[in-house]
Enzyme design. Structure first.
Site, PDB file in Angstrom:
ATOM      1  N   GLU A 162      16.503   7.178  36.431  1.00 36.18           N
ATOM      2  CA  GLU A 162      15.924   8.474  36.106  1.00 36.18           C
ATOM      3  C   GLU A 162      15.391   9.240  37.302  1.00 36.18           C
ATOM      4  OE1 GLU A 162      13.179   8.193  32.840  1.00 36.18           O
ATOM      5  OE2 GLU A 162      14.822   7.788  31.443  1.00 36.18           O
ATOM      6  N   GLU A 174      18.911   3.070  27.592  1.00 33.10           N
ATOM      7  CA  GLU A 174      17.568   2.976  27.007  1.00 33.10           C
ATOM      8  C   GLU A 174      17.565   3.797  25.728  1.00 33.10           C
ATOM      9  OE1 GLU A 174      14.182   4.045  29.452  1.00 33.10           O
ATOM     10  OE2 GLU A 174      14.967   2.934  31.166  1.00 33.10           O
TER      11      GLU A 174
END
Ligand code: GCB
Length: 600
Positions: free
Chosen positions: A411, A513
């Site tokens: 991320e 995720e």
């Protein structure tokens, strides 16, 4: 001053054989906190006059209530003798990980420094040691959060942490544990030795081809290798250059169902006598991306598993072999075949377990919380740190069959993150951040061209960032951070977004995720956030969606077990509660659901 032996290129993991020796320095050490950072000027490097006890390895934050949130400076001290048998030997010390900055003195002399957690480093220490007296080892550890470290902390712009108001101010969602958190080893090497081994395997017409590159520090030498699995033995030719090839007829391939390992032993000879050997376990297998699918040994493979955290109560992020084995057993119990080392390299032992247990590992460097709303000089500092981490990680783990992919970041935050998240748009990225990530991807492919490279992308990630990855990893929280309680709407948005990304990229996608915080014991007959029912339903919807979407080649639920993070209003009790298991590894309802699905 001694320096790091090489920049990022670590040596082979210490081992004991006829030519090499090792002893562990793990145990109870002396420890002293240095809140004012006055230790160096007061000569603490010569020895600590007052101290508490600490375990090495451990994270100091878990074992002393006074240090729960402390991430400043801490000093360690221990003593050791070196046996006479080591008199003429080259002696090294290896720290498997110290978080974050480490300075080492032996017998009051400065040996060297190292930056960065989760990866090993060594110093040659022969010239610092004394005979007939014990040797005093002092280590200063400092873990302050800085925007100029990786992972970064105390960041003021361009990321989520400013809205989370978290303490300590990490730029990521896990606790910044400090300490000598993995094992410390003294080891010897013969002066002429094997310095590195790289193994690549291929399969052609039912013959396993094991390619071995051996680096040494010797000019005139020959090498050969023997491969065996207890039943059969295969030997290479003797070679005077650095490459060896072993052909294995009807090989037992390494796979998820049958993670077959061979023992590879390398022999280094000089003038017909053996001067060094090194052994490692290898697996014969191939991993390839073709179109939008991933193939293990030419068979399509689907990733089922979790993002994990290597942490637990009492040991924190420190190496904990019983916990590693338990987590592997839970992964087996639940029917997983894969995990990602979110968000940093795990201990070498954990990866060895994955080799033996047949897990497909996505191996990640600690590049989490990267941000680009900053001056170029600072961005470049972080880039260099990430490049060094990739180099070290690949050198450390390149010979593990379980490692099937390198992840160069988790991320990274694009500029204008919040607006991108709000409108779900993934418009073009700026040049600096794109070059940054492309450099990391390129580095990984240059060092190791045998494995796919990826990064885990947050909602709103520009597609430019995914142009050079081989597999797309998407962290998605539709139904939790977005569209809470509206799981129909959530899955519709997920499906639309992924179909657009797939249309544009045509690459395999893993949802790396997806999760919902769940307090164990919270139940409700109607839809309610934080309940065990909601987590179960949430994961069920994602699994159903993935089952019917061919280009979604994997699901990693977030997260295997609840874990400690920073204090914030988003994190009840300082924990991230998205685990299928509680922090002490008790199953939530959804763990039983995943087990029934994944064992099917
Ligand atoms: C993410 C991060 C992970 C967090 C998770 C969460 O996207 O990659 O580190 O813990 O979300 O639970 O919010």
């Amino acid at each position: 001053m001694n320096r790091l032996i090489n920049n990022g290129e670590i040596m082979l993991k210490p081992q004991q054989n006829n030519y090499r020796d090792k002893i562990s320095l793990d145990g109870i050490w002396k420890f002293k906190v240095d809140t004012e950072d006055i230790g160096i000027q007061n000569n603490w490097q010569l020895g600590l006059s007052s101290f508490k006890q600490i375990a090495v390895p451990s994270s100091w934050n878990e074992i002393d209530p006074e240090l729960s949130d402390y991430i400043g400076v801490g000093w360690y001290q221990s003593e050791f003798y070196v046996s006479r048998l080591w008199d003429e030997k080259n002696i090294y010390i290896r720290f498997a990980s110290v978080t974050y900055h480490c300075t080492l003195w032996i017998n009051g002399q400065l040996v060297g420094t190292h930056d960065g957690g989760h990866l090993p480093f060594e110093f040659k220490i022969s010239e610092f040691l004394q005979k007939d007296y014990s040797n005093k080892i002092v280590v200063r550890v400092e873990n302050e959060l800085s925007p100029l470290r990786v992972p970064p902390g105390n960041v003021d712009t361009g990321s989520l942490s400013i809205f989370m108001n978290n303490l300590p101010r990490t730029n990521y969602d896990f606790f910044p544990y400090a300490g000598i958190d993995r094992t410390v080893t003294l080891f010897t090497l013969p002066s002429e030795h094997i310095s590195d081994i790289t193994v690549n395997t291929n399969i052609k017409n039912n013959v396993g081809l094991v390619d071995v590159i051996v680096n040494t520090n010797v000019d005139d030498y020959s090498i050969y290798a023997v491969l065996d699995d207890g039943d059969k033995t295969f030997k290479s030719e003797l070679s005077n250059d650095n490459s060896l090839l072993i052909s294995v007829d009807n090989p037992n391939l390494w796979s998820v169902k049958d993670p077959h390992l061979y023992n590879l032993k390398i022999f280094l000879e000089n003038k017909n006598s053996i001067i060094d050997t090194y052994e490692l376990k290898i697996g014969i297998r191939t991993i390839e991306v073709k179109g939008d699918q991933i193939y293990l040994n030419d068979e399509k493979i689907e990733f089922k598993g979790f993002g994990r955290h290597e942490e637990s109560p009492i040991t924190g992020r420190a190496q904990n072999l019983p916990q590693s084995i338990m987590d592997h057993n839970l992964l087996k119990w639940i029917g997983a075949n894969s995990y990602r080392t979110a968000h940093y390299p795990y201990s070498e032992e954990d990866i060895e377990l994955a080799d033996a247990n047949g897990f497909l590992v996505i191996n990640e460097i600690p590049a989490v919380g990267l941000f680009f709303d900053d001056i170029k000089e600072n961005i470049d500092i972080r880039l260099e740190l990430c490049r060094k981490q990739i180099n070290t990680l690949i050198n450390r783990d390149k010979n593990h069959p379980s490692v099937v992919m390198w992840s160069v970041a988790n991320e990274p935050f694009p500029l204008d993150l919040l607006n991108r998240m709000k409108d779900g748009k993934n418009g073009p990225a700026d040049e600096i951040s794109t070059n940054f990530l492309n450099t990391l991807i390129e580095d990984a492919k240059t060092i190791d061209n045998s494995r796919p490279v990826t990064l885990a992308a947050i909602h709103g990630t520009p597609l430019d960032w995914l142009e050079n990855v081989d597999v797309i990893l998407l962290n998605r929280y539709y139904g939790w951070y977005f569209d809470q309680l509206d799981l129909d709407g959530a899955i519709e948005k997920l499906s639309n977004e992924l179909s657009e990304i797939h249309d544009k990229t045509k690459k395999p996608i893993i949802i790396s995720e997806f999760g919902a915080d769940t307090i164990p014991g919270f139940h409700s007959v109607s839809d309610e956030l934080y309940t065990e029912e909601y987590q179960l339903e949430y994961w069920k919807r994602y699994l159903e969606y993935a089952k019917k979407t061919d280009y979604v080649v994997g699901l990693h639920a977030w997260v295997l077990a609840d874990f400690r993070t920073t204090h914030s209003t988003m994190r009840i009790g300082g924990l991230n509660h998205k685990g299928a298991f509680t922090r002490d590894r008790k199953p939530k309802m959804s763990a039983h659901y995943l087990r029934s699905e994944w064992n099917n």
